[in-house]
Design a protein around this motif. Structure first.
Motif: not given
Length: 144
Positions: A2-14, A91-98, A109-113
């Motif tokens: 799992t990707t550890k979500p950053p707690r810095d808002i500037a790290a996110y594109p959306f 390959n067939s999965s991805w994580q949305i980090v928020s 913070t949240s990580v959705t696979t």
């Protein structure tokens, strides 16, 4: 992994702005865990829409896992800013980090696979989908 979500808002594109509601409070006066999950869901849906991805007939995206870490208390009536991006891409999965932010900083913070599937099981992503995901990575994330 799992990707550890950053707690810095500037790290996110959306980012998307969401109002809190009085009904989101628990007896202690802070945003309850179900409300936080709903705020992340709203942010995730808006992020997905912003990507403009579509899937072929007979395919779908399924949520395989949702992880939420509660970092600090969130309060009403202060709005929440949900920041999102792509974490790990497989390959067939991805994580949305928020991450959810209020004036004082990160409250959760949240990580959705998600997994690309059809009736027979998971499917590999095509190059076009992979390119869109790669263009929307959270700072510090990498394809895996």
């Amino acid at each position: 992994m799992t990707t550890k979500p950053p707690r810095d808002i500037a790290a996110y594109p959306f980012r998307t702005h969401t109002e809190t509601r009085f009904q989101d409070l628990d007896p202690l006066g802070h945003l309850n865990n179900v409300a936080i999950a709903a705020l992340f869901e709203n942010g995730r849906v808006r992020f997905n829409q912003s990507l403009g991805l579509t899937h072929a007939p007979g395919t779908r995206w399924l949520i395989a896992r949702v992880e939420i870490d509660y970092v600090a208390e969130g309060f009403f009536p202060e709005a929440v800013e949900i920041a999102s991006g792509i974490g790990r891409v497989g390959n067939s999965s991805w994580q949305i980090v928020s991450a959810a932010f209020q004036e004082k900083g990160c409250v959760a913070t949240s990580v959705t696979t998600l997994v690309l599937t059809n009736k027979d099981g998971s499917l590999p992503m095509d190059d076009a989908m992979r390119a869109v995901l790669a263009a929307n990575m959270v700072e510090g994330s990498a394809e895996g």
